[in-house]
Design a protein around this motif. Structure first.
Motif, mmCIF file in Angstrom:
data_model
loop_
_atom_site.group_PDB
_atom_site.id
_atom_site.type_symbol
_atom_site.label_atom_id
_atom_site.label_comp_id
_atom_site.label_asym_id
_atom_site.label_seq_id
_atom_site.Cartn_x
_atom_site.Cartn_y
_atom_site.Cartn_z
ATOM 1 N N CYS A 88 -18.780 53.887 43.732
ATOM 2 C CA CYS A 88 -19.153 55.294 43.595
ATOM 3 C C CYS A 88 -20.661 55.355 43.347
ATOM 4 O O CYS A 88 -21.161 54.785 42.387
ATOM 5 N N GLN A 90 -22.350 57.863 42.522
ATOM 6 C CA GLN A 90 -22.649 58.771 41.414
ATOM 7 C C GLN A 90 -22.548 58.059 40.059
ATOM 8 O O GLN A 90 -23.496 58.027 39.293
ATOM 9 N N CYS A 91 -21.373 57.461 39.777
ATOM 10 C CA CYS A 91 -21.149 56.911 38.429
ATOM 11 C C CYS A 91 -21.110 55.388 38.413
ATOM 12 O O CYS A 91 -20.913 54.779 37.373
ATOM 13 N N CYS A 115 -13.679 60.426 43.400
ATOM 14 C CA CYS A 115 -13.812 59.301 42.471
ATOM 15 C C CYS A 115 -12.961 59.596 41.235
ATOM 16 O O CYS A 115 -13.146 60.622 40.582
ATOM 17 N N CYS A 118 -15.528 59.894 37.796
ATOM 18 C CA CYS A 118 -16.441 61.013 37.557
ATOM 19 C C CYS A 118 -15.985 62.291 38.258
ATOM 20 O O CYS A 118 -16.542 63.359 38.016
ATOM 21 N N THR A 120 -16.328 63.297 41.310
ATOM 22 C CA THR A 120 -17.083 63.833 42.439
ATOM 23 C C THR A 120 -16.471 63.360 43.757
ATOM 24 O O THR A 120 -15.770 62.360 43.811
HETATM 25 ZN ZN LIG Z 1 -17.723 58.279 40.285
#
Ligand SMILES: [Zn+2]
Length: 264
Positions: A88, A90-91, A115, A118, A120
């Motif tokens: 991921c 993002q996280c 995900c 998180c 997203t």
């Molecule tokens: Zn994530």
């Protein structure tokens, strides 16, 4: 009973400790305490006796953990012993692709999958292959020509010593070679206490038969292995044989079975 209770009991009674606990612990590696070591040694000895002393045609070896890197190329492990992974962006969470997508990971619409951590969507990368073997270098210089791997399974030590062992012991097919030893897998997501660890001990016997006798031999060994666990004192009502599906088979296997225990 919960797994946390069992982990805590194993620690208090001296069976299993988290590795390097005083430094905060080392992931997915465990140390066996005094009672755990005694238990593990007892099981190993009973297994070794059942294999090499109760069968005239099964012998034991003890091969090195480090082997020529060409062995792992020839066996297909360098290319195939890996899991597709998804990150991921993002996280930074990392997942085995099959945990998020049912089916062939390459067909996954990774942009549409959320995900789990998180929450997203649209931040998951395409799956990438990850080699599970621990890499090291032989000699003082770290260069590609010196790369070696810690064995991810003990079986290859048996295969590459097949002819030497057969000749030395004058064995005729069918015969077996047994081995107990450490194996190492750089699991991406290691968890579930000692059920999945990065360093573990394998008790492994390879049985060699004439082509055409494999199915009968498989049936005989399934019965014999189930009987072994019952003789150890395990409730046979909690044991079952489970066949691997076509998508679970190792790259070299025609057929495979697990003996499963209903835990705890
Ligand atoms: Zn994530």
């Amino acid at each position: 009973m919960s797994i946390d209770k069992i982990i805590s009991l194993c620690k208090r009674r001296g069976f299993v400790f988290q590795s390097s606990e005083i430094y905060g612990g080392f992931g997915a590696v465990y140390d066996y305490g005094p009672l755990g070591t005694a238990l593990k040694n007892n099981i190993s000895q009973i297994w070794w006796q059942a294999m090499t002393q109760f069968h005239e045609n099964i012998v034991g070896i003890d091969s090195g953990i480090l082997m020529h890197p060409k062995i792992w190329e020839a066996s297909g492990h360098v290319d195939a012993f890996n899991d597709p992974l998804v990150d991921c962006k993002q996280c930074k969470a990392r997942y085995p692709a099959d945990e998020l997508f049912d089916g062939n990971p390459e067909d996954g619409e990774w942009n549409n999958i959320q995900c789990p951590k998180c929450g997203t969507t649209g931040n998951l990368t395409e799956p990438r292959q990850f080699n599970l073997m621990f890499k090291t270098h032989i000699g003082p210089v770290q260069k590609d020509a010196n790369v070696a791997y810690l064995r991810p399974e003990t079986a290859q030590g048996i295969y590459v010593n097949y002819l030497l062992t057969q000749n030395a012991m004058r064995l005729k097919i069918p015969f077996g070679i047994a081995q107990i030893g450490k194996a190492f897998r750089n699991e991406i997501i290691a968890r579930n206490f000692i059920f999945r660890t990065r360093e573990f001990e394998q008790l492994e016997m390879q049985y060699f038969v004439k082509p055409g006798n494999d199915d009968q031999s498989m049936r005989d060994w399934k019965d014999e292995r189930i009987a072994f666990y019952s003789q150890l004192g395990i409730d046979s009502g909690k044991l079952r044989l489970q066949e691997h599906g076509a998508d679970e088979l190792a790259h070299y296997a025609k057929e495979a079975w697990d003996i499963e225990f209903e835990f705890p």
